[in-house]
Write an enzyme that holds these catalytic residues in place. Structure first.
Site, PDB file in Angstrom:
ATOM      1  N   HIS A 184      73.379  20.863 116.375  1.00  0.00           N
ATOM      2  CA  HIS A 184      73.049  20.224 117.657  1.00  0.00           C
ATOM      3  C   HIS A 184      72.440  18.848 117.407  1.00  0.00           C
ATOM      4  O   HIS A 184      73.057  17.834 117.714  1.00  0.00           O
ATOM      5  CB  HIS A 184      72.086  21.120 118.440  1.00  0.00           C
ATOM      6  N   HIS A 210      65.307  22.924 119.295  1.00  0.00           N
ATOM      7  CA  HIS A 210      65.706  23.258 120.669  1.00  0.00           C
ATOM      8  C   HIS A 210      66.098  24.722 120.796  1.00  0.00           C
ATOM      9  O   HIS A 210      66.858  25.084 121.661  1.00  0.00           O
ATOM     10  CB  HIS A 210      66.832  22.329 121.120  1.00  0.00           C
TER      11      HIS A 210
END
Lengths: 173, 822
Positions: free
Chosen positions: A103, A122
């Site tokens: 990501h 995250h």
């Protein structure tokens, strides 16, 4: 705020130090390719054939830090203890993954209790027993996994990666 | 094995690539991206001078780099008829997302139709009509002529009640100001269509009547308020999954600044887990209420806060109505509205009562009240930002619950101030500009039930898929299929007939109880299987499109690629329908009526924008929005100075509340007492079926599922919707992880894969909503809250095993979705 910055710093330090972490943990394991990979003329990236370790180096469910396809691409070898699809070795239970979150490039941490790699950035999670499938998260790809081969001496070789690694537009730079 | 692309290298964006402003069109947050395009026979290089980033790409890039893109951010598409490379990557300069991409938005490029890479071949590329027993491709002229000739047979001047319309009202996706204006001008300007509904509910109405009636627009804050507040209160919402970068880029920094978090949700979500990770468990209060008891909780909090004197008396005196009842309870107002004292008397609820009804401890309710409103040690007021969404919008007693939540915000002076706000978190972006809908009435007609009841003759559908996302869907589908099949049969029986004979045959079937269905969409949807004419639309990026996000941030998405085939923007399709209606009406000698359909000579979507939005907002033009880039301007736009549009960071900073239209600018409180499950049939289901089928969205399969059903990465993870079940309940049911189960009750049945969830409470499941192959709406009864608001959340059903895991689900991970630090 501080925490966030630190996490990013961890990521950056790890990249800056490159294979230092991996090399320290697996001093004998990382074999660099004899010559730089030729990436220019072929339709697919020409992956190096690297020895990442030996079956004897692995203990069940204990991650072994490695790097592949070069020292700036940290990863992990795992002996899961149960046979999985795509697993290598005599028990079909050895897998290898990139440990950089696809990501935003944060370093993943291994949670032995459920054999997952987790991202503190995250909260993405990847299942090491299901081909690196993202259990939940923000990455738009599952975790890059190594194609592994184990020879008769128990040496574990990586010969490819099945997804694009974070932070590089060619898996072999 | 998990899906892998086996892509080991991507083309590099050259330094001279074209760069377009893009706002992600999936959810309301509207993250900023840039679309880069360049000719297919060119590429950049690793040297800093040879790529768009100006960095050496022969080196590993660090975390959060701008100089990387995932394979999902890349595709090859058409632009001005030529093949181009396309990269759509997050924009670090956008204040909304600061370079973060969600698992949805970061796949925008991969989810574009490409004839080169084969993605999204499901996109419609040309009009189709039902002909020779199936759908046949045809021209716009042929398809629109049929639409116009059948439609004019059922409408007349001042009598348009036999034309039913389902039309989106949102921004982003294929909505936006251009397209809501095009459809709005047609149905509310040229016509006065009353029997219409919106994409996600069975009537044409607000989802949040009460807050508007109280004077408070539902999008009143700025996202930065989450970073400036003392307490974040999240009600019936799961922002980590449904408004991801609002959570990551604004709520998380707020927590790191010291904000505490109150979560009101019967279910433990990944949001709750992430809040505990960020704020520390001691600073997170999860109020896991008995489902549907939100009103009792809010009335108890309101009572307790008022009794403690933790209200903002100056604000109440200056900005809210003084006196008693201003708007009495009646059919259009499910609770009386008026002064603070009026509401206090109506809503009065003791801690003991509140605890008993909600199932919470009194101590937790007191703690929540303290976190919301107890003044700080130095006497200064505490700030609280409140976000709410479908847990109460699609929950119990919509009007009163939302009113009760806004009561707390008003009483504590938390609206119109920094670190405040009581706001919807939202679904799509907004982008509504239409002529008045006053003729629709209030309550608005319950369109789905009217269709089931045999009303309506022609149905125009704009990007609605009732089959996947409506309530009472089992009955709706059955009846809709029956009525549209009557028309298909008539058309089949007249194959080879002239246009006139065919139209007569269709009208004959309509008058016998059939329904003629025209479907405008970007894909051949499930309700589109019942259609007789299918018209292909484009969406954001295939056209220029303007929308605003959850803090009213207006941006222009610049067209960066061609739409599929000869698909068109919805606004231009609406214009073409109007022009064809005018033509046919004139042919029929109905000139006065035909004249109502003038004024659609738009060549582009920008023409529609100027005809609509610009007429009410004359400062705003495409050129000016383009110059404002991905940060845009927050609505309302109040001027243009020094080359910049001037916006409004947050509403009501002057303490004057206007959403209800009152000239005195005074906000009203809502006097709605607790009354149990409000919608008809809910208590019956609760008392007669074993499991609560709570439902909602999930991170990877959110409102973009219509595209993602053709996306390998997503369909590999969830080929079938999942249902979270407590492992002890699984044992009782005799089911394993991944088993396919049927979920059934008095109104229908659907299916899902079992996902073991230890954090789920016993007998309380959670099923993903809106799936193409397991619609949760099949088991939602027809009962709605007042003013026709569906209550999807309160559904009870039984569960039985259908089969072991299908092959597509056999290798899935069923581990906990909660992040663990180890």
């Amino acid at each position: 705020m501080d925490r966030c910055d630190k996490l990013v710093d961890v990521g950056r330090r790890q990249f800056l130090r490159g294979g230092a972490i991996a090399a320290a943990a697996t001093a004998t394991a990382v074999a660099l390719p004899a010559a730089p990979a030729k990436a220019a003329a072929l339709a697919r990236v020409d992956y190096p054939l690297n020895r990442l370790g030996n079956v004897a180096d692995l203990k069940p469910n204990e991650p072994l830090d490695v790097a592949y396809p070069d020292e700036n691409a940290p990863g992990v070898l795992l002996k899961l203890g149960t046979r999985v699809e795509g697993g290598a070795g005599p028990d079909g239970d050895i897998v290898g993954f990139s440990t950089i979150c696809p990501h935003k490039g944060f370093p993943l941490n291994y949670v032995a209790a459920d054999r997952t790699l987790n991202c503190p950035g995250h909260y993405s999670r990847f299942d090491c027993e299901a081909g690196g499938q993202q259990i939940w998260g923000q990455a738009t790809q599952n975790l890059p996994q190594y194609a592994l081969r184990v020879d008769e001496k128990g040496d574990i070789y990586a010969e490819g990666v099945d997804e694009l690694l974070y932070g590089r537009l060619s898996n072999v730079l | 094995m998990a899906y892998k692309r086996n892509i080991d290298r991507l083309p590099i964006i050259p330094a001279d690539a074209k760069k377009h402003n893009v706002t992600c069109h999936y959810c309301i947050v509207g993250c900023g991206y840039h679309a880069y395009t360049w000719p297919v026979n060119k590429q950049g290089g690793t040297d800093a001078a040879a790529n768009a980033f100006g960095v050496n790409l022969a080196e590993q890039q660090p975390a959060e780099t701008e100089a990387w893109y995932a394979p999902s951010m890349y595709n090859i598409v058409k632009q001005d008829g030529k093949d181009v490379h396309l990269v759509i990557k997050p924009d670090r300069g956008c204040v909304v997302n600061s370079g973060l991409g969600s698992v949805r938005g970061a796949r925008m490029a991969e989810n574009r139709r490409s004839d080169k890479t084969g993605t999204q071949q499901q996109r419609l590329s040309e009009p189709m009509v039902w002909r020779y027993g199936t759908w046949q491709p045809t021209s716009w002229a042929d398809a629109l002529d049929l639409v116009a000739r059948v439609t004019t047979r059922v409408i007349d001047k001042d009598d348009e009640d036999d034309l039913f319309v389902s039309m989106f009202d949102h921004g982003g996706s294929a909505g936006g100001y251009e397209n809501t204006w095009g459809t709005g001008k047609l149905y509310f300007g040229s016509m006065k269509v009353k029997n219409c509904r919106i994409h996600n509910r069975p009537a044409y109405n607000s989802e949040v009547h009460s807050t508007r009636d109280m004077g408070v627009d539902e999008l009143n804050y700025a996202y930065e308020d989450y970073t400036l507040t003392d307490t974040i209160m999240l009600v019936g919402t799961n922002p980590l999954e449904c408004q991801t970068n609002l959570f990551l880029n604004h709520m998380v920094p707020g927590m790191r600044n010291g904000a505490k978090v109150i979560i009101v949700d019967p279910r433990r979500t990944v949001t709750a887990n992430a809040c505990e990770v960020e704020a520390g468990a001691d600073n997170v209060l999860h109020l896991a209420i008995k489902t549907g008891t939100d009103l009792a909780l809010f009335n108890t909090l309101f009572t307790y806060i008022a009794d403690q004197g933790w209200v903002d008396s100056d604000f109440i005196a200056a900005s809210t109505l003084q006196g008693d009842v201003a708007v009495p309870l009646d059919e259009a107002h499910p609770a009386a509205l008026g002064s603070f004292e009026m509401a206090r008397a109506k809503c009065k609820m003791s801690l003991a009562e509140g605890a008993s009804i909600t199932g919470l401890s009194e101590a937790d309710i007191v703690k929540a009240a303290e976190w919301i409103a107890k003044p700080k040690d130095d006497g200064s007021r505490r700030k609280c930002t409140t976000g709410y969404e479908k847990g109460i919008i699609w929950g119990n007693d919509n009007y009163r619950v939302i009113g009760a939540l806004v009561n707390i915000g008003l009483a504590t002076g938390n609206i119109g101030r920094e670190g405040g706000g009581v706001c919807r978190l939202g679904g799509h972006q907004e982008g509504y500009f239409r002529p008045s809908d006053a003729h629709v009435g209030r309550p608005a007609p319950y369109v789905d039930q009217l269709i089931i009841g045999g009303q309506g003759k022609v149905h125009h559908i704009w990007a609605n898929d009732h089959y996947k996302t409506t309530l009472n869907a089992t009955e709706f589908k059955r009846e809709y299929n029956r009525r549209t099949n009557m028309v298909k049969d008539a058309m089949d029986a007249h194959a080879g007939s002239s246009r006139e004979e065919l139209v007569d045959a269709i009208v004959g079937a309509i008058n016998a109880g059939g329904l003629f269905s025209v479907n405008v969409d970007i894909i051949h949807s499930q309700i589109g299987q019942a259609a007789h004419v299918i018209l292909p639309a484009v969406e954001s990026g295939e056209m220029n499109l303007t929308s605003m996000n959850g803090e009213r941030r207006l941006r222009l998405v610049e067209k960066y690629m061609d739409g599929p085939g000869n698909a068109k923007p919805d606004c231009l399709i609406a214009a073409a329908i109007a022009q064809n209606l005018e033509r046919v009406l004139r042919e029929e000698g109905r000139d006065a009526y035909a004249d109502q359909f003038k004024g659609y000579d738009w060549k582009t979507e920008e023409d529609a924008f100027m005809d609509g939005y610009n007429s009410g907002n004359p400062e705003v033009t495409y050129d000016r929005l383009r110059a404002m880039g991905n940060n845009g301007v927050q609505e309302p736009v109040v001027g243009f100075e020094n080359g910049q549009l001037v916006g409004t960071k947050r509403l009501y900073t002057d303490g004057k509340f206007t959403r209800h239209g009152r000239e005195d600018g005074k906000a009203l409180f809502c006097g709605g007492e607790w009354r149990g499950l409000q919608a008809p049939g809910k208590a019956y289901q609760r008392d007669n079926f074993a499991f609560l089928i709570n439902n909602g969205r999930a991170n990877v399969i959110w409102q973009n599922w219509f595209l993602d059903k053709a996306n390998d990465f997503v369909s590999d993870r969830f080929p079938i919707p999942f249902i979270e079940i407590n492992p002890d309940d699984m044992a009782e049911l005799g089911v394993k992880a991944g088993d396919l189960v049927e979920v059934f009750n008095d109104v229908g049945a659907t299916q899902a894969l079992v996902y073991p969830t230890p954090t789920a409470r016993r007998k309380e499941t959670f099923m993903v909503f809106g799936a193409p192959n397991g619609a949760q709406g099949n088991i939602v009864n027809a009962g709605t809250n007042e003013l026709i608001l569906p209550n999807y959340k309160h559904t009870w059903a039984n569960i039985r095993k259908i089969s072991d895991a299908p092959a597509s689900a056999a290798d899935l991970s069923f581990k906990s979705m909660e992040y663990s630090a180890g």
